[in-house]
Design an enzyme around this catalytic site. Structure first.
Site, PDB file in Angstrom:
ATOM      1  N   LYS A   1      -3.062  -7.421  -8.210  1.00 53.91           N
ATOM      2  CA  LYS A   1      -3.812  -7.508  -6.957  1.00 53.91           C
ATOM      3  C   LYS A   1      -3.223  -6.551  -5.929  1.00 53.91           C
ATOM      4  O   LYS A   1      -2.165  -6.778  -5.377  1.00 53.91           O
ATOM      5  CB  LYS A   1      -3.795  -8.937  -6.398  1.00 53.91           C
ATOM      6  N   PRO A   2      -3.919  -5.418  -5.697  1.00 54.89           N
ATOM      7  CA  PRO A   2      -3.398  -4.415  -4.766  1.00 54.89           C
ATOM      8  C   PRO A   2      -3.645  -4.807  -3.312  1.00 54.89           C
ATOM      9  O   PRO A   2      -4.391  -5.748  -3.030  1.00 54.89           O
ATOM     10  CB  PRO A   2      -4.226  -3.178  -5.126  1.00 54.89           C
ATOM     11  N   ALA A   3      -3.061  -4.052  -2.399  1.00 49.52           N
ATOM     12  CA  ALA A   3      -3.377  -4.217  -0.975  1.00 49.52           C
ATOM     13  C   ALA A   3      -4.811  -3.730  -0.743  1.00 49.52           C
ATOM     14  O   ALA A   3      -5.275  -2.807  -1.413  1.00 49.52           O
ATOM     15  CB  ALA A   3      -2.389  -3.417  -0.134  1.00 49.52           C
TER      16      ALA A   3
ATOM     17  N   SER B   1       5.718  -7.369   2.756  1.00 48.32           N
ATOM     18  CA  SER B   1       6.524  -7.586   3.956  1.00 48.32           C
ATOM     19  C   SER B   1       7.254  -8.936   3.889  1.00 48.32           C
ATOM     20  O   SER B   1       6.834  -9.846   3.162  1.00 48.32           O
ATOM     21  CB  SER B   1       5.624  -7.544   5.183  1.00 48.32           C
TER      22      SER B   1
ATOM     23  N   CYS C   1      10.152   0.983   1.200  1.00 46.29           N
ATOM     24  CA  CYS C   1      10.993  -0.176   1.532  1.00 46.29           C
ATOM     25  C   CYS C   1      12.438   0.266   1.679  1.00 46.29           C
ATOM     26  O   CYS C   1      13.159  -0.240   2.535  1.00 46.29           O
ATOM     27  CB  CYS C   1      10.854  -1.237   0.453  1.00 46.29           C
TER      28      CYS C   1
ATOM     29  N   THR D   1       4.984 -12.056   4.855  1.00 48.40           N
ATOM     30  CA  THR D   1       4.071 -12.500   3.786  1.00 48.40           C
ATOM     31  C   THR D   1       4.878 -13.081   2.628  1.00 48.40           C
ATOM     32  O   THR D   1       4.463 -14.069   2.011  1.00 48.40           O
ATOM     33  CB  THR D   1       3.178 -11.337   3.292  1.00 48.40           C
TER      34      THR D   1
ATOM     35  N   GLU E   1      10.144  -8.875  -3.467  1.00 49.95           N
ATOM     36  CA  GLU E   1      10.736  -7.603  -3.015  1.00 49.95           C
ATOM     37  C   GLU E   1      10.157  -7.349  -1.633  1.00 49.95           C
ATOM     38  O   GLU E   1       8.978  -7.033  -1.498  1.00 49.95           O
ATOM     39  CB  GLU E   1      10.359  -6.467  -3.967  1.00 49.95           C
TER      40      GLU E   1
ATOM     41  N   TRP F   1       0.797  -1.234   0.000  1.00 43.86           N
ATOM     42  CA  TRP F   1       0.000   0.000   0.000  1.00 43.86           C
ATOM     43  C   TRP F   1       0.832   1.288   0.000  1.00 43.86           C
ATOM     44  O   TRP F   1       0.269   2.372   0.111  1.00 43.86           O
ATOM     45  CB  TRP F   1      -0.955   0.024   1.205  1.00 43.86           C
TER      46      TRP F   1
HETATM   47  P1  NAD Z   1       1.958  -7.181   3.164  1.00 49.79           P
HETATM   48  O1  NAD Z   1       3.008  -8.241   3.065  1.00 49.79           O
HETATM   49  O2  NAD Z   1       1.053  -7.185   4.323  1.00 49.79           O
HETATM   50  O3  NAD Z   1       0.996  -7.231   1.880  1.00 49.79           O
HETATM   51  C1  NAD Z   1       1.490  -7.135   0.566  1.00 49.79           C
HETATM   52  C2  NAD Z   1       0.495  -7.768  -0.398  1.00 49.79           C
HETATM   53  O4  NAD Z   1       0.415  -9.183  -0.173  1.00 49.79           O
HETATM   54  C3  NAD Z   1      -0.928  -7.250  -0.260  1.00 49.79           C
HETATM   55  O5  NAD Z   1      -1.482  -7.098  -1.549  1.00 49.79           O
HETATM   56  C4  NAD Z   1      -1.627  -8.381   0.494  1.00 49.79           C
HETATM   57  O6  NAD Z   1      -3.017  -8.437   0.256  1.00 49.79           O
HETATM   58  C5  NAD Z   1      -0.944  -9.595  -0.111  1.00 49.79           C
HETATM   59  N1  NAD Z   1      -1.016 -10.830   0.675  1.00 49.79           N
HETATM   60  C6  NAD Z   1      -1.364 -10.992   1.973  1.00 49.79           C
HETATM   61  N2  NAD Z   1      -1.273 -12.290   2.323  1.00 49.79           N
HETATM   62  C7  NAD Z   1      -0.867 -12.962   1.221  1.00 49.79           C
HETATM   63  C8  NAD Z   1      -0.557 -14.346   0.944  1.00 49.79           C
HETATM   64  N3  NAD Z   1      -0.649 -15.270   1.887  1.00 49.79           N
HETATM   65  N4  NAD Z   1      -0.147 -14.661  -0.301  1.00 49.79           N
HETATM   66  C9  NAD Z   1      -0.018 -13.728  -1.255  1.00 49.79           C
HETATM   67  N5  NAD Z   1      -0.281 -12.414  -1.056  1.00 49.79           N
HETATM   68  C10 NAD Z   1      -0.703 -12.041   0.162  1.00 49.79           C
HETATM   69  O7  NAD Z   1       2.765  -5.818   3.015  1.00 49.79           O
HETATM   70  P2  NAD Z   1       2.217  -4.334   3.239  1.00 49.79           P
HETATM   71  O8  NAD Z   1       2.042  -4.163   4.704  1.00 49.79           O
HETATM   72  O9  NAD Z   1       1.082  -4.094   2.312  1.00 49.79           O
HETATM   73  O10 NAD Z   1       3.470  -3.469   2.730  1.00 49.79           O
HETATM   74  C11 NAD Z   1       4.516  -3.036   3.534  1.00 49.79           C
HETATM   75  C12 NAD Z   1       5.756  -3.890   3.348  1.00 49.79           C
HETATM   76  O11 NAD Z   1       6.140  -3.939   1.981  1.00 49.79           O
HETATM   77  C13 NAD Z   1       6.967  -3.371   4.081  1.00 49.79           C
HETATM   78  O12 NAD Z   1       7.633  -4.419   4.753  1.00 49.79           O
HETATM   79  C14 NAD Z   1       7.861  -2.833   2.982  1.00 49.79           C
HETATM   80  O13 NAD Z   1       9.226  -2.773   3.291  1.00 49.79           O
HETATM   81  C15 NAD Z   1       7.553  -3.769   1.874  1.00 49.79           C
HETATM   82  N6  NAD Z   1       7.910  -3.186   0.575  1.00 49.79           N
HETATM   83  C16 NAD Z   1       8.977  -3.696  -0.110  1.00 49.79           C
HETATM   84  C17 NAD Z   1       9.369  -3.130  -1.323  1.00 49.79           C
HETATM   85  C18 NAD Z   1      10.546  -3.674  -2.113  1.00 49.79           C
HETATM   86  O14 NAD Z   1      10.673  -3.339  -3.275  1.00 49.79           O
HETATM   87  N7  NAD Z   1      11.409  -4.481  -1.534  1.00 49.79           N
HETATM   88  C19 NAD Z   1       8.660  -2.039  -1.823  1.00 49.79           C
HETATM   89  C20 NAD Z   1       7.589  -1.524  -1.081  1.00 49.79           C
HETATM   90  C21 NAD Z   1       7.220  -2.136   0.108  1.00 49.79           C
END
Ligand code: NAD
Length: 467
Positions: A167-169, A219, A274, A222, A240, A143
């Site tokens: 598939k967005p958050a 994250s 990130c 996940t 990522e 998000w």
């Molecule tokens: P999150 O892991 O909670 O969710 C990310 C996505 O995964 C969402 O679309 C969510 O619906 C989906 N998801 C949830 N459970 C899942 C499953 N079991 N299988 C597949 N998809 C699933 O992350 P967040 O809280 O939305 O984002 C923040 C995190 O993202 C931070 O840790 C940040 O560092 C990381 N991030 C990393 C990068 C990078 O390029 N490395 C870039 C931006 C954000």
């Protein structure tokens, strides 16, 4: 405005709806359609059906489609930017920046092509490495940069001949849905589709035998689930994940010059990047000067609704993250010294004033874990070898920065940091032709650059005897 999913070329309602909240007001912004498992299955089947013809089109024809899409997005740029600020929270200028970068990314990838490589050529033999597309790609996004992170997956996946399901958050689905609405009248049915869920469809996508590649940004916990669910079908994936990026200030750095750049690196997008600066190490005799400069910048920041003129720091994107960041602050208050921020900001939104904390022990949670908010620990060091060990003493390895008056010395120090990217005297410079990705638990695979495009393809060696 009515929002719709894009499934098999049609803009359709979900089986349920999802309330999207504006983080600057804490109030409902819109109802988004929410897909169920049957709609996800329909989308996967449509993506599979669309794949052979899209792959067979070749680069030139796919390029024309992507160029048309980039132009159509650009025409709606201001709509995208306002919607992005309202659903995500970032100041409108930063939202315009994200939209502009997204349009530029589509235009950039439209021009790219993976060509076969001749590995050996002689009278007797020819050995070629070709690249062919994988099939259905699931692009799962977080998000913090909902539009740009989607486009950075979608555009290279499409140009190399794959079909994509975005598939967005659940808290930031609207810009993805707007992109789907625009794509509906441009791309063939099933080539790009959008599914919105409540954190329940992602797992279906990443475990599905008909999904060939999962491109996941989110994250680390996940990401580990995605990795586990990909194992059954040995599907390809790019992960990522999170980071805990250190900024290392060398003893020759000019604090007055460096402080604003570190402050921006830690607080842009309210620290929800990130690759944000998440901990700072300064020589002990420069610590006071750096903390004073950072505290001054924190005091000058304008925290508020991103749509308001002059706002420099918007809200935290969602309530759960807001409470998590407040928890980091409360713990740090007991263990260190707050030199700026730390107090609630008036208003119904999820606002947190930029907070600078010093005198924390290395094992404080704010130092060890990813805060993902505008709260920055500043730590002292005495010796370069010691501080490099502390910088590397983490399971993360996404990015890092080195700040110095001597770039060559900076490059030498950067070369000792275990991380996917290390910047010297700059930050967040991410040109599309330069690959990035995580070391250690910050990820697997690369995005951007030729390597990032190759991740969406299968290499095939054709090895021929010619005589
Ligand atoms: P999150 O892991 O909670 O969710 C990310 C996505 O995964 C969402 O679309 C969510 O619906 C989906 N998801 C949830 N459970 C899942 C499953 N079991 N299988 C597949 N998809 C699933 O992350 P967040 O809280 O939305 O984002 C923040 C995190 O993202 C931070 O840790 C940040 O560092 C990381 N991030 C990393 C990068 C990078 O390029 N490395 C870039 C931006 C954000």
């Amino acid at each position: 405005m009515e929002y719709a999913l894009l499934i098999d070329g049609q803009l359709v309602a979900g089986t349920q709806t999802l309330e999207v909240v504006n983080p600057a007001t804490g109030k409902p912004l819109a109802l988004a359609p929410r897909a169920d498992e049957a709609q996800a299955e329909t989308a996967i089947a449509a993506a599979r059906r669309a794949f052979p013809a899209w792959a067979a089109l070749g680069y030139a024809k796919r390029r024309a489609y992507l160029e048309t899409l980039a132009t159509a997005m650009e025409q709606r740029a201001e709509d995208f930017a306002r919607l992005l600020t309202q659903e995500q929270g970032k100041p409108i200028e930063q939202a315009r920046g994200e939209v502009g970068a997204s349009v530029a990314a589509i235009a950039y990838y439209a021009e790219q092509e993976l060509t076969p490589r001749t590995l050996r050529e002689s009278e007797g033999e020819r050995i070629i490495e070709q690249r062919y597309p994988l099939g259905v790609v699931a692009a799962i996004t977080p998000w913090n940069y909902p539009l740009l992170l989607l486009v950075l997956k979608m555009a290279p996946a499409l140009i190399t001949g794959n079909t994509v399901i975005g598939k967005p958050a659940p808290t930031t689905p609207l810009t993805t849905l707007l992109l789907g609405e625009i794509a509906a009248s441009i791309l063939p049915a099933g080539v790009f589709q959008t599914l919105v869920d409540q954190n329940d469809v992602g797992a279906l996508l990443s475990g599905h035998p008909d999904v060939a590649h999962v491109s996941f940004t989110g994250s680390t916990p996940t990401g580990k689930k995605v990795l586990a669910s990909a194992a059954d079908t040995l599907k390809r994936f790019t992960l990522e994940l999170g980071g805990n990026d250190a900024a290392l200030v060398l003893d020759d750095a000019d604090i007055a010059q460096v402080a604003p750049r570190i402050f921006a690196g830690a607080t842009t997008n309210s620290g929800q990047i990130c690759l944000a600066i998440k901990r700072v190490y300064a020589p002990r005799d420069k610590l006071d000067a750096l903390c004073d400069a950072l505290a001054k910048l924190a005091g000058e920041a304008v925290v508020g609704d991103g749509l308001e003129q002059g706002t420099t720091i918007g809200p935290i994107q969602n309530r759960a993250q807001y409470e998590k960041v407040l928890g980091f602050i409360e713990e740090a208050r007991g263990q260190g010294t707050l030199v700026a921020g730390g107090e609630p900001v008036a208003g119904e939104g999820y606002f947190i004033a930029p907070t600078i904390v010093r005198d924390l022990p290395d094992d404080a949670r704010l130092v060890r874990e990813e805060q993902f908010g505008p709260v920055l620990p500043v730590l002292a060091y005495d010796d370069l070898d010691e501080v490099i060990a502390r910088v590397n003493g983490t399971d993360y390895g996404l990015g890092a920065t080195v700040w110095t008056s001597d770039a060559e010395r900076g490059i030498a120090v950067a070369s000792r940091i275990e991380s996917g990217t290390v910047w010297v005297n700059r930050h967040l410079d991410l040109p599309f032709d330069v690959p990035f990705g995580g070391a250690k638990q910050s990820g697997i695979g690369r995005q951007q650059g030729i390597e990032g495009m190759e991740d969406f393809t299968q290499p095939r060696i054709v090895n021929a005897a010619l005589s």
